[in-house]
Every structure is written in structure tokens, then in C-alpha cells.
Design a protein around this motif. Sequence first.
Motif, PDB file in Angstrom:
ATOM      1  N   LYS A 104       0.995  -1.157  -0.169  1.00 19.87           N
ATOM      2  CA  LYS A 104       0.066   0.069  -0.031  1.00 19.87           C
ATOM      3  C   LYS A 104       0.807   1.376   0.095  1.00 19.87           C
ATOM      4  N   LEU A 105       2.030   1.236   0.757  1.00 19.01           N
ATOM      5  CA  LEU A 105       2.722   2.436   0.814  1.00 19.01           C
ATOM      6  C   LEU A 105       3.345   2.665  -0.662  1.00 19.01           C
ATOM      7  N   GLY A 106       3.765   1.487  -1.337  1.00 23.27           N
ATOM      8  CA  GLY A 106       4.333   1.764  -2.696  1.00 23.27           C
ATOM      9  C   GLY A 106       3.031   2.360  -3.544  1.00 23.27           C
ATOM     10  N   SER A 107       1.791   1.777  -3.539  1.00 24.82           N
ATOM     11  CA  SER A 107       0.943   1.952  -4.350  1.00 24.82           C
ATOM     12  C   SER A 107       0.496   3.500  -4.162  1.00 24.82           C
ATOM     13  N   GLU A 108       0.723   4.146  -3.034  1.00 24.16           N
ATOM     14  CA  GLU A 108       0.487   5.195  -2.702  1.00 24.16           C
ATOM     15  C   GLU A 108       1.314   6.248  -3.410  1.00 24.16           C
ATOM     16  N   PRO A 116      -3.452   5.967 -10.162  1.00 23.81           N
ATOM     17  CA  PRO A 116      -4.054   5.437  -9.155  1.00 23.81           C
ATOM     18  C   PRO A 116      -4.574   4.072  -9.390  1.00 23.81           C
ATOM     19  N   ARG A 117      -4.653   3.403  -8.354  1.00 27.69           N
ATOM     20  CA  ARG A 117      -5.166   1.959  -8.455  1.00 27.69           C
ATOM     21  C   ARG A 117      -6.607   1.747  -8.421  1.00 27.69           C
ATOM     22  N   THR A 118      -7.278   0.999  -9.371  1.00 29.05           N
ATOM     23  CA  THR A 118      -8.591   0.933  -9.358  1.00 29.05           C
ATOM     24  C   THR A 118      -9.276  -0.457  -9.124  1.00 29.05           C
ATOM     25  N   GLU A 119      -8.166  -1.458  -9.220  1.00 29.10           N
ATOM     26  CA  GLU A 119      -8.420  -2.736  -8.738  1.00 29.10           C
ATOM     27  C   GLU A 119      -7.251  -3.587  -8.505  1.00 29.10           C
ATOM     28  N   LEU A 120      -7.219  -4.574  -7.609  1.00 27.17           N
ATOM     29  CA  LEU A 120      -6.261  -5.485  -7.400  1.00 27.17           C
ATOM     30  C   LEU A 120      -6.470  -6.678  -7.911  1.00 27.17           C
ATOM     31  N   PHE A 140      -6.890  -2.022   1.112  1.00 26.78           N
ATOM     32  CA  PHE A 140      -6.671  -1.254   0.078  1.00 26.78           C
ATOM     33  C   PHE A 140      -7.898  -0.427  -0.352  1.00 26.78           C
ATOM     34  N   ASP A 141      -8.996  -0.584   0.331  1.00 31.42           N
ATOM     35  CA  ASP A 141     -10.367   0.026  -0.174  1.00 31.42           C
ATOM     36  C   ASP A 141     -10.541   0.137  -1.613  1.00 31.42           C
ATOM     37  N   ALA A 142     -10.495  -1.054  -2.141  1.00 35.37           N
ATOM     38  CA  ALA A 142     -10.391  -1.318  -3.647  1.00 35.37           C
ATOM     39  C   ALA A 142     -11.069  -2.853  -3.830  1.00 35.37           C
ATOM     40  N   ARG A 143     -11.627  -2.860  -5.052  1.00 34.42           N
ATOM     41  CA  ARG A 143     -12.064  -4.142  -5.558  1.00 34.42           C
ATOM     42  C   ARG A 143     -11.005  -5.128  -5.909  1.00 34.42           C
ATOM     43  N   VAL A 144     -10.986  -6.426  -5.230  1.00 34.76           N
ATOM     44  CA  VAL A 144     -10.009  -7.503  -5.545  1.00 34.76           C
ATOM     45  C   VAL A 144     -10.395  -8.490  -6.387  1.00 34.76           C
ATOM     46  N   THR A 145      -9.688  -8.693  -7.515  1.00 32.46           N
ATOM     47  CA  THR A 145     -10.286  -9.935  -8.310  1.00 32.46           C
ATOM     48  C   THR A 145      -9.462 -11.000  -8.221  1.00 32.46           C
ATOM     49  N   LEU A 146      -9.982 -12.420  -7.935  1.00 30.83           N
ATOM     50  CA  LEU A 146      -9.407 -13.700  -7.916  1.00 30.83           C
ATOM     51  C   LEU A 146      -9.557 -14.241  -9.211  1.00 30.83           C
ATOM     52  N   LEU A 147      -8.775 -14.193 -10.300  1.00 30.66           N
ATOM     53  CA  LEU A 147      -8.822 -14.893 -11.531  1.00 30.66           C
ATOM     54  C   LEU A 147      -9.211 -16.350 -11.233  1.00 30.66           C
ATOM     55  N   SER A 148     -10.000 -16.887 -12.176  1.00 32.27           N
ATOM     56  CA  SER A 148     -10.055 -18.520 -12.357  1.00 32.27           C
ATOM     57  C   SER A 148      -8.838 -19.044 -12.458  1.00 32.27           C
ATOM     58  N   SER A 149      -7.871 -18.553 -13.148  1.00 34.78           N
ATOM     59  CA  SER A 149      -6.635 -18.936 -13.369  1.00 34.78           C
ATOM     60  C   SER A 149      -5.632 -18.462 -12.698  1.00 34.78           C
ATOM     61  N   SER A 203     -18.326 -22.127 -15.191  1.00 33.34           N
ATOM     62  CA  SER A 203     -18.069 -23.237 -13.905  1.00 33.34           C
ATOM     63  C   SER A 203     -16.927 -22.657 -13.155  1.00 33.34           C
ATOM     64  N   ARG A 204     -15.845 -21.904 -13.882  1.00 31.37           N
ATOM     65  CA  ARG A 204     -14.737 -21.373 -13.466  1.00 31.37           C
ATOM     66  C   ARG A 204     -14.419 -19.956 -13.418  1.00 31.37           C
ATOM     67  N   ALA A 205     -15.729 -19.338 -12.527  1.00 33.16           N
ATOM     68  CA  ALA A 205     -15.751 -17.719 -12.856  1.00 33.16           C
ATOM     69  C   ALA A 205     -14.794 -17.114 -12.074  1.00 33.16           C
ATOM     70  N   ASN A 206     -14.531 -15.981 -12.406  1.00 30.58           N
ATOM     71  CA  ASN A 206     -13.552 -15.144 -11.419  1.00 30.58           C
ATOM     72  C   ASN A 206     -14.356 -14.732 -10.321  1.00 30.58           C
ATOM     73  N   THR A 207     -13.481 -14.501  -8.977  1.00 31.55           N
ATOM     74  CA  THR A 207     -14.410 -14.153  -7.757  1.00 31.55           C
ATOM     75  C   THR A 207     -13.958 -12.659  -7.457  1.00 31.55           C
ATOM     76  N   GLN A 208     -14.946 -11.905  -6.998  1.00 27.13           N
ATOM     77  CA  GLN A 208     -14.523 -10.523  -6.585  1.00 27.13           C
ATOM     78  C   GLN A 208     -14.686 -10.329  -5.338  1.00 27.13           C
ATOM     79  N   PHE A 209     -14.004  -9.470  -4.654  1.00 26.66           N
ATOM     80  CA  PHE A 209     -14.074  -8.717  -3.299  1.00 26.66           C
ATOM     81  C   PHE A 209     -14.274  -7.371  -3.239  1.00 26.66           C
ATOM     82  N   LEU A 210     -15.498  -6.880  -2.573  1.00 29.49           N
ATOM     83  CA  LEU A 210     -15.560  -5.420  -2.472  1.00 29.49           C
ATOM     84  C   LEU A 210     -15.411  -4.993  -1.004  1.00 29.49           C
ATOM     85  N   PRO A 211     -14.677  -3.825  -0.787  1.00 33.78           N
ATOM     86  CA  PRO A 211     -14.421  -3.481   0.512  1.00 33.78           C
ATOM     87  C   PRO A 211     -15.705  -3.144   1.338  1.00 33.78           C
TER      88      PRO A 211
END
Length: 238
Positions: A104-108, A116-120, A140-149, A203-211
Motif C-alpha cells: 500500500k505504501l508503494g501504491s500510494e 491510481p489503483r482501481t483494482e487489485l 486497500f479500499d479497492a475491488r479485488v479480483t481472484l482470477l479463475s486461473s 463453472s470457473r468464474a472469477n471471484t471478486q471481493f468488495l471493501p
Amino acid sequence: GTTFMNTVLDMFGTVLGGGNGGGEGDSARSSISSRAEVFQAVMPRVLQAAPDCGGLLALPFMDDEPGLDVTNGGSAGLYGLDTTNADAGNAVKAALLSVMFNLKLGSEVLSAQGYPRTELVLSGGITKTPELGQVLADVFDARVTLLSSAEEGTAWGAALLAAYRHHVAAAEGSESNSVDKGIISWSDFLSGIDRGDTTGTKSRANTQFLPDAGRVAAYQAVYERYKELVETEARIGD
């Protein structure tokens, strides 16, 4: 930072039945299966730990960290340890948060420079515990995506870089008279990549996490304390 986190995990190996206590001549210390057992034993506790880890903070600098002006290393440690928070979940989560806070320090810095970061997007070892994506989203107060791959994330990233380099080389070698020779930017190149399904229809959808607003505030308070601790690192390292 991950070296420190893995070291803290190893410290709890014997206690939690991971068989990775690190005794003299203990070959299990480098065993992948033993490390997996430790993760299985500790991660549920990490997920249950409060955002402030019971008051624990960690510095992960077992080695130098030039990006944060840490040049002495050897200052890693847990701070604020007492009888109420001396728990594997708190200790490992504090170590994990220290890694996230460094990112986070680096991203700032990048944000201040106009990037600016919009997604991780998750990749690497953290994907083996997908629930940690929510912690990252709250930190990070940002959307995080876990790719199926995600398990192939490193190879996928290398393939993307190779594909973009091929595009640039081909464009530079073309006979186009345009100034940019048709070379698209890295960001535009990435935006055109098919990143899989995020709607849940496959069947192998990505997963998203919202703050979550409440947890974002809690982690931000810990982050402010962490920044103060990092400022003392030079004195600790000496």
C-alpha cells in the motif's frame, strides 16, 4: 515481507501440528507438505483475528527493502505482544498485514504520480487462501479480483509481457508512416485482454471481493500505526 511471514508460520509449526518446528537438522523445515499443513492449521485463525490483531504490529524487514529506504534489514519483529494477543492467528495476520501495508505504501507513491489503483488482481501464494482477498480489499479500499486461473498467474503475466513485446516489435518493424507506428499503450493492451467470466455464468468464474466500509476504517487505523512504526525502523535496525 513474505520471508518474514513464512518464518512466523514456521515458528508455529510444531505447536499446531505442522511438523515444521525447525529443530537442528530438521529437514521438514523445507518440506512443501509440512508448510501446507501449517497453512491449514493457522489460516482459519488468521481469518478470525481482528483487524488490529489484538494490538500486535509487525515489521517484516528480515532483509533490505530499498523501496522503503530500509537498508539495514534484520529489524523484523512483532511489537505490542502481551498475554492477551499472544496467539498464532494474531501473529501471522500481523505479519501478513505488514506485507500488504508495504504494498500500500508503494501504491500510494504511484497514485501521487498519477497512476491510481482501481483494482487489485490476486496472484501467487495468497490465492491458496481465497478468503484473504477480502482482507486485501478492506486494506486497500479497492475491488479485488481472484482470477479463475490465478494458480497460473505468474506464467500468465509473463505470457502477457511476451505478447506485448511481440506487438511492439512487430509494429516497430512495420512500414507504417504513422508516428506511433500503431503501437498501443500497455494499459490499452491489458484492457483488451479477455480475463475470463466475472458474471458467474461459467463453472470457473472469477471471484471478486468488495471493501466493507467498517473494516476499511479499522484497517486504516492499523495502517496509520504501521507507518509510525516503519519510521522508527532505522533506529531499530541500528
